[in-house]
Every structure is written in C-alpha cells, then in structure tokens.
Scaffold this motif. Structure first.
Motif, mmCIF file in Angstrom:
data_model
loop_
_atom_site.group_PDB
_atom_site.id
_atom_site.type_symbol
_atom_site.label_atom_id
_atom_site.label_comp_id
_atom_site.label_asym_id
_atom_site.label_seq_id
_atom_site.Cartn_x
_atom_site.Cartn_y
_atom_site.Cartn_z
ATOM 1 N N TYR A 31 -1.525 2.785 -31.619
ATOM 2 C CA TYR A 31 -2.690 2.091 -31.055
ATOM 3 C C TYR A 31 -2.262 1.188 -29.918
ATOM 4 N N ASP A 40 1.856 16.926 -30.414
ATOM 5 C CA ASP A 40 1.174 17.828 -29.489
ATOM 6 C C ASP A 40 0.804 19.139 -30.165
ATOM 7 N N THR A 81 -9.705 15.667 -14.485
ATOM 8 C CA THR A 81 -9.749 17.084 -14.853
ATOM 9 C C THR A 81 -10.079 17.313 -16.317
ATOM 10 N N CYS A 82 -9.556 16.464 -17.166
ATOM 11 C CA CYS A 82 -9.686 16.731 -18.602
ATOM 12 C C CYS A 82 -11.052 16.371 -19.167
ATOM 13 N N VAL A 85 -1.975 9.887 -20.605
ATOM 14 C CA VAL A 85 -1.517 11.256 -20.809
ATOM 15 C C VAL A 85 -1.580 11.579 -22.291
ATOM 16 N N SER A 86 -2.285 12.650 -22.623
ATOM 17 C CA SER A 86 -2.383 13.101 -24.015
ATOM 18 C C SER A 86 -2.815 11.991 -24.960
ATOM 19 N N LYS A 109 1.241 7.323 -23.138
ATOM 20 C CA LYS A 109 1.372 8.721 -23.511
ATOM 21 C C LYS A 109 1.270 8.850 -25.028
ATOM 22 N N ARG A 110 0.432 9.743 -25.466
ATOM 23 C CA ARG A 110 0.219 9.987 -26.897
ATOM 24 C C ARG A 110 -0.122 8.715 -27.659
ATOM 25 N N GLU A 125 -8.175 13.741 -24.792
ATOM 26 C CA GLU A 125 -9.391 14.161 -25.481
ATOM 27 C C GLU A 125 -10.381 13.011 -25.358
ATOM 28 N N GLU A 167 -4.892 15.530 -19.564
ATOM 29 C CA GLU A 167 -4.949 16.216 -20.861
ATOM 30 C C GLU A 167 -5.287 15.292 -22.017
ATOM 31 N N LEU A 192 -3.360 6.017 -29.053
ATOM 32 C CA LEU A 192 -4.764 5.930 -29.399
ATOM 33 C C LEU A 192 -5.368 4.774 -28.625
ATOM 34 N N GLU A 226 -6.129 9.765 -26.851
ATOM 35 C CA GLU A 226 -7.462 10.045 -27.352
ATOM 36 C C GLU A 226 -8.025 8.796 -27.997
ATOM 37 N N GLY A 227 -9.294 8.896 -28.353
ATOM 38 C CA GLY A 227 -9.927 7.777 -29.027
ATOM 39 C C GLY A 227 -10.909 7.030 -28.157
ATOM 40 N N PHE A 228 -10.986 7.397 -26.911
ATOM 41 C CA PHE A 228 -11.919 6.691 -26.051
ATOM 42 C C PHE A 228 -13.001 7.634 -25.527
#
Lengths: 302, 579
Positions: free
Chosen positions: B94, B83, B194-195, B140-141, B115-116, B169, B167, B118, B143-145
């Motif tokens: 992944y 984080d 929201t994110c 949650v937290s 959570k966290r 990305e 949250e 990819l 990314e990659g999409f």
C-alpha cells in the motif's frame, strides 16, 4: 531432502519424444488404461500393446535422457546426462503417476486426431496438478494479466483467470475505514457510513434507521406520492434485511451489480460493497413472492 | 589514498555536495555514503532521488529522517511473480502510509514512481492536495484506484509534467477525468493513459494537447479513434513519443488521408506504440516515420500477421527497441535481423495466451536475430521450442547480453532435436555474456545448468527459475556462486530445506527470495526466521486460515522472504503469516 528429485512432465511430452510412435502409443495408452486396476495404470509402459518393450529399446542410443521422462525407476544414478528421474518411494509419487495416466486418457478422448508434438496444453483436466506442465498451470506461461486481458479480446471485462484469483476492486488502503454512500428512496440527500464501524448486518440496519428516520419524516410532509398515513413524528425504519419492512436495503457491488444485503458473510460484504441504497420494498416484486434472489437485475441507476 | 581522503575533508561541504550532484545513480550514492561519516552526512542531505526496491524493507519515517530533502521517490511493492497471479491481490504494497508520512514530514515531494503497489483514490487525492509542486506521477502495474483519483491529480497539480500510467488496472468511473485539467495547465510533457479502458472527452484532449506546447510524449487509449488522433497530431507535430489509440478506419476516406499528412509532419517521433486495436490496412499511414523510429511496440496488436508486420519493420532501420507478438514468425524475425542493425532490445510475446496452438517462433528466429543484430543486449523470448545448438550460437553471436529471458511454452520441453536438457545452451549463454544481470530460464533443465550459472554468471542480479533442477545442489550452486544476486524467484523446483538453510546470511545481501511449490517445509522457514531477525519470512497460504499449530514437516506452498530494517509488517492480511 537430498537427492530428492521429481520432475513433472505432462504426457504430451512423452508423445513428443516418440513422434513416429504416437499413433500406437495413443492406442496403447487407451488399451492399458481403460478399465484397468491401479497397479496396471502405474505400470504404464511406452511400448506397443502386449509387448514388453522398455523405453531404451524403442529409442535407441539416446535413451538416457529419454528415460528421464519415463515413469519407471531409473537406476542409472551415475549417468553423465543426469536422468532427473530417480526412483521414488515417496507416497506422493504414485498419485502423481495416476494423474498422469488419467491425463493421457483424457487427452485421447479430447483429441481424436493424431497428436501433434506442438500440442502442449491439455484440455482442462480436472486433476490438473500445479507442478505438472503443460496442463493449465497457474501463472504459466508467465504473462501479465494486462496482456492476457488484451489477448482475450476483452478490453473492458476481466479475464476469467484473473477473476478467479482475485477481484480487481479499488482497494482501500490500510483498511481503517470504509465509507460508502447510502441513499434512500424519497430522500434527496444521501449520507455516508463507515462500514468498518459496524460488525454485523443488524448494526448496519439500526444505523440506517437512525440516519434516515428524521430525514424521511421531514420528507413525508412534502410527499406527493399517493396516500400516506398521517403518522405524526418519526417512524422507525425496520425490516430492512428480511423484506418485511416498508424499505429494503440493497447495495452495489464491485462488479456493478445490485444485490440484496445480507446474503454473504459480513466481512465479504464489506470488501465488495461500493454503495448502499434503501429501496422501497414495493419496488422489489420478487420479495413479495417470498423468494430472495441472489442478484436483482434492476437497472443500475443507483 | 589516505592523504587524498583527508584533502577532501578540508573541502567545505558545499564542494562535496557539488561533487555528489554528479552522482545520479542511487548505487553510486549508496557507495559514497559508506565511505565515512562526513560523506554520509553530506550525501544524505543532498539526495533528492530515493529508490526503494522493496517498500517493506524500510519505513517511510526512517527514509524521511535520513533524506529530508527527498523530492523524487520510487517504490516497488509486490514481488515480481505477482504479475502472473501467484500473489493474492491484497497481499500488500500500500502506498497510503508512505504518502501520509510524507505529508506529515513536510517533504516537498515532486515525483512519485510506483511499481506493483496498491494505490487508492484517497492516496491520489492526498498527493494532489498536499503537494502543490507535484510534477511527475508514474504508475506501473498498480491497481486499486479509479479515474476519480486521476481527476484529483488533474484538477489540483498545477505544475504537472508527467502522468504516466503503464499497464495498471484502473476502474473507470466515467467522470471525465481528463477534462479536469484546468485551462491554465500548460506544463504537461508526458501523458500516457493507454491502460485506461474508458472514454475521455476528445475535445478536452485536443485542447489539452494544443495548449501544452512542451508535450513530448502522448500515449492515448483505445477509446480515442483515428480521426481524433489525426487532429491531435496536427496540433502536436513536436511529439517524440506517440501511442496510438484505435487505429482502425476506412483507408479510403479523407480522415485517413489527413492522418497520413499529419503523420508525415511529425518528424520528431522516435518512439511508437499503442495499436491495441488496429487494422492492417491502416498501417501504411505509419510508414513515413518508420525510418526515424528507435522504439516500436506492436505487442498489443492482435491480428497483424507476419507479412504486414514485416512490411512495416523493414523500413525501421534505426530501430533499437522492438516489441512484437510471435505472429511475426521466424521468417519475420529474419527480416528484422536484416533490417534493424541497431537493435538492442527485442521482446517477442505470446499471441495465443490461452490456446493450445503453436507459437510461430522457434529457435530459428532467435538465431537469426543474434546473427543479424550484433548490438543485441536484452531479450525476452516466448517460443515453442529451443535447442542447445541455437543457444550456443546465440551466445557466440551476442556476448553482450545484459538481460536474457527465455520462456518456452511448455516449461520442461527438452532440446527439440537432441531431446537433451537445455543445460548446455544456457551454460553457453552465461559463459559468454559476462555482463549478464538478469536471466530467466525454461525448458528441461537439470542441476547442471545451475552449476554453470553459479560458476559463470558473476554479475547476475536477478534469476527466475521454474520447473527446473533435480536437487538442492542446483539452488546451492546459485546461492554460492552468484555473488551479486539480488532477486531470486523459484517456482515448482525440487529445492528444499538443505538449500534454503545452507547460507542464511546470503539473504541479507539480497533484496528478496521467492519460493513456491518447492520442497521447503514450515520447520525450515521457522528456523530461518528465528535465526535471521533482519529478514521477514512470509508464508502465503490462501486456502486455509493460518493455524497456530502447523506441522513443521508440512511443505510450504508459497514463501517470500526479504531483508528489512523494520521488522514484520503490520498490514499483512490474514493469509500472510510472517514467521
């Protein structure tokens, strides 16, 4: 490894401890540091200029913990309030101190006004050691990138720090394939290529030739664009990478920018490319000038 | 007991299964499955919700083999310090292999919580394609999409109840993903985007809300303006949880007045968040529902200062959970203390993340809260400074802390008054709070604080340490004393090989250990990896490629070790070296 102790505290902390003294400490730091030899720097004392004061004498009874911030050897190993600082013979200690001294100097340079104890961050020192607080330390204060991006006021761009550390690109899962779209000027139907199947730009280039040669020839019959040489059959598409051919290969990267193919190492290209396009070289005036710019500021209508 | 046990064995399995149905916590189910073989068998066939705290501790195949009826899967990927930019983006985590296995295993997956990790668009497309009953996606937290992946989910998951994005990305592809929910979709209960940074089709959103009569939780993003919010609220007065979009408008307009009216009709809203973009003049629209709120998150709201915050919060008498920025100030926290007597959880975040300015909260605010809010059990507090005296008082006022996370802006700042280390203060916290499960410490700290932690923090499961301690003794105290420790993360501390290798078996009782910028060497890590085959000891070396011949005496920059049943992972990138 036992008994190792190292504590890195930024210089503003020193100044925190003796708020009353900060003015002359500031001066003293400047005086002792400017143009002095390495040894002198290492012997930075917290005391008025010229005096041979020790930390103890300045700060009175609560000195034991204050000593913990000093740079000099502390032999009170048995103290109950453990002074975390113990004399270091490791080579790493001295370079650390040097950097501390330099930081004091830089700080003074940057902050003309009286140092406030609350000022805990040091303006970008070039030698910012990771362990030392409170210089810009990676990951401190521990705040999620998401919040940092908000705080930055950037809702749509990435914060500089997070960009430095890693790019937020859609990650291919276990990277077995990487299929990207490839379109060619003058050919209405696009193709998809698996970049993982190639291992060099040359292979990619010849693949593009194979993919589009036929399609291009088919288009040539219905082309309404200017005068075309009446070449029968299919023409080899060459010179994609060096600007010498009729067509040039460009791509859109993970930041949305259009780039010339071929500038970066192949692996880096594969990890940042999002889609490819084969453009008519005549649409890239820069190529005619013989220069190969890194980024083309063409419109994004790939 | 023996006769009781044999008695239970005479029950048909269905009865056992029925009894186990009442066990919802995975810990309880894990305990039950250890009792005997028959209980293990009954339990494993009846478990529908599986929690995997570290996605590399087990393989999807083995999980499905053991729990063939799994319907809900929770997975966690990267270590917590990811984080804070300490772990490279493509370290791993992944979800794709998990989804592929679940597809192959013909599992009827209905819920996925990540959570966290990819997550790629392809993963989301697989989910959408192969799981017709899919009901709940919580990311949650991650990314990659991109929004394309979301479009796939929206288009194909006919019975989707929950799409909760916290949250993450997410790359915006401007593809109108929200419009992909078909007109036949009426099952949504919870929608949180929201994110996301991009726009959604407002008309589509309004229609979606109008037809999902069971919608309880809606959190929109910044691109949804206030007048759209008003129209949405008018359609959904049954909402329980609302996240506003842009809360900026001229209050002297009809739109704003309508919003006030609509808001008043939302008598079920107990949780309010959003405000990524907010004008203080618009906040009064929210006053009518303040009295019903149990959860309020204003921590994304820049530029709302103490006075305005206070005006809002003083109406929130039922508040149990509050997230704010430090702009609230000590005084503002004082108002919280006197208004919010039911408060259980408080998080005060930094408003000035990059700057060198002061934070506006100090130990005073914390003490005030502890004095006024006796039910307080969870705190995350970013502050300028702290004192032992304050911490001791907090410990006395609030012995019920389960989570206590303190972060001083300067990680090694001493007691602001006495200049002593903060050992005694944190010592008081661990001594008083016997149920403490999670602790983050900061400030000037010596080995002494770890002595206290080891001695008193008997229920501690997660400990985060930075820039603290003097010697290996510190880390040893923790490893020896904290019997229930699950996650230990350490950065920039003088802990070395002696501490690391003293009790290697301990790490098999823990989920993971992170050590960065400490004193552990390659040699010690190699030794550990050799002796403990059921641990993965990973070295993360971003700068150079991993060389085969590394000096054993060289210090390791980043080490992450975790227990695992499946050996070294095969998807580690070049800069991660599993010893």
């Amino acid at each position: 490894m036992e008994g190792y102790s190292r504590k890195d505290v930024g210089c503003p902390q020193l100044l925190d401890l003796i708020p009353k003294e900060k003015e002359w400490l500031v001066k003293s730091a400047e005086e002792t540091n400017y143009g002095l030899s390495e040894e002198k720097k290492l012997e930075l004392r917290l005391g008025p200029p010229g005096g041979d004061w020790t930390f103890k004498q300045i700060c009175g009874p609560t000195n034991e913990s204050l000593l913990s911030f000093g740079f000099f050897p502390n032999t009170t190993a048995g103290a109950t309030t453990t002074a975390p600082w113990q004399h270091q013979t490791k080579a790493s200690f001295f370079p650390l101190m040097e950097k501390e001294s330099c930081r004091i100097v830089e700080l003074q340079g940057a902050e003309k006004k009286a140092f406030s104890p609350a000022n805990t961050a040091v303006p970008n020192s070039s030698s910012a050691q990771k362990r030392t607080a409170p210089a810009p330390v990676v990951g401190w204060p521990p705040i999620r990138s998401f919040r940092k991006n908000l705080a930055n006021g950037n809702s749509s761009k990435l914060s500089p720090e997070s960009q430095k550390d890693f790019s937020k690109k859609p990650i291919e899962n276990c990277p077995k394939n990487k299929f990207v779209k490839i379109n060619m000027d003058g050919v209405p139907i696009g193709r998809k290529v698996d970049l993982k199947a190639f291992h060099s730009y040359e292979k990619l280039s010849s693949a593009v030739d194979e993919l589009f040669r036929g399609l291009l020839a088919a288009q040539g019959d219905s082309s309404t664009n200017g005068i075309k040489k009446e070449v029968e059959g299919e023409k080899v598409i060459s010179g994609l990478l060096d600007g010498s051919g009729e067509y040039t290969l460009v791509y859109e990267d993970n930041e949305g920018d259009r780039m010339l193919v071929g500038d970066v190492p192949w692996d880096m290209f594969v990890s940042t490319v999002k889609r490819l396009r084969v453009l008519k070289s005549s649409e890239l005036p820069m190529l005619f000038c013989g220069s190969k710019p890194g980024k083309l500021s063409l419109d994004r209508s790939i | 007991m023996h006769s009781f046990h044999s008695m239970l064995n005479y029950f048909p399995e269905e009865v056992l299964e029925h009894i186990f149905d009442f066990l919802t916590s995975h810990r309880d189910r894990n305990a039950v499955s250890l009792v005997c073989k028959s209980w293990y068998a009954v339990e494993r066939f009846s478990r529908e919700k599986v929690f995997v705290g570290n996605c590399y501790a087990i393989s999807p195949e083995r999980l499905i083999a053991r729990f063939p009826r799994v319907r809900s899967l929770t997975l966690k990927g990267k270590p917590h310090f990811a984080d804070f930019n300490l772990v490279p983006n493509d370290w791993g985590g992944y979800v794709q292999p998990w989804i592929e296995s679940i597809v192959r295993g013909r599992v009827n997956l209905e819920e996925l919580r990540l959570k966290r990790m990819l997550v790629s668009d392809e993963s989301l497309e697989l989910l959408a394609t192969f799981f017709p009953n899919f009901k709940s996606l919580v990311l949650v937290s991650c990314e990659g999409f991109t929004t394309d992946g979301l479009a796939a989910i929206a288009s194909n998951c006919r019975f989707l109840r929950e799409l909760d994005l916290q949250e993450n990305e997410v790359e915006d592809r401007r593809g109108q993903w929200l419009s992909c929910f078909p007109d036949s979709c009426t099952s949504l209960v919870s929608l949180n985007f929201t994110c996301l940074k991009g726009e959604v089709n407002l008309a589509s959103l309004e229609r979606l809300v109008a037809r999902c009569r069971n919608l309880r939780s809606l959190r929109v993003n910044n691109a949804v303006p206030l007048d759209a919010l008003q129209r949405i609220l008018a359609q959904a007065p049954q909402l329980v949880d609302l996240g506003t979009g842009s809360f900026v408008h001229d209050p002297d307009t009809e739109s704003y007045n309508k919003l006030e009216t609509s808001m008043q009709k939302c008598t079920s809203i107990t949780s309010l968040s959003g405000f990524l973009d907010v004008s203080a003049r618009c906040l009064p629209a929210v006053y009518p529902i303040c009295g019903q709120l149990t959860s309020l998150n204003l921590s994304y709201a820049p530029g709302i200062y103490s006075d305005e915050l206070v005006k809002l919060i003083c109406y929130c008498n039922r508040l149990e959970r509050l997230l704010v920025l430090d702009t609230i100030g000590d005084k503002g926290l004082g108002v919280v203390a006197s208004s919010c007597k039911e408060l259980q959880e408080l998080r005060v975040f930094l408003s000035d993340v990059y700057g060198i300015g002061n934070t506006a909260v100090t130990e005073e605010g914390l003490v005030a809260i502890s004095a006024g809010c006796p039910k307080l059990n969870s705190i995350l507090y970013f502050c300028q400074q702290m004192t032992n005296e304050a911490l001791i008082m907090v410990a006395k006022n609030c012995p019920n802390f389960i989570r206590f996370r303190l972060c001083t802006l300067n990680p090694t700042v001493p007691d602001a008054i006495t200049m002593q280390p903060l050992d005694e203060g944190f010592g008081a916290i661990v001594k008083s709070c016997k149920d403490l499960k999670r602790l983050s410490i900061s400030g000037l700290l010596t080995d002494q604080v770890f002595l206290y932690i080891g001695r008193y923090a008997k229920q501690l499961e997660m400990l985060s340490i930075a820039f603290a301690g003097d010697s290996d003794k510190g880390m040893l105290s923790v490893l020896n004393g904290c019997k229930k420790l699950k996650k230990l993360e350490i950065r920039d501390c003088p802990f070395g090989n002696v501490a690391l290798l003293a009790d290697m078996g301990k790490y098999e009782t823990m989920r993971s250990l992170w050590m960065s910028s400490c004193e552990v060497t390659f040699g010690a890590c190699k030794t550990l990896a050799q002796k403990m085959p059921r641990l993965n000891v990973e070295i993360i070396n971003e700068n150079d490629q991993i060389e085969a011949s590394v000096d054993d005496k060289q210090k390791v920059e980043k080490m992450y070790l975790y227990r695992t049943l499946v050996g070294p992972r095969k998807d580690a990138p070049g800069f991660v070296w599993t010893l």
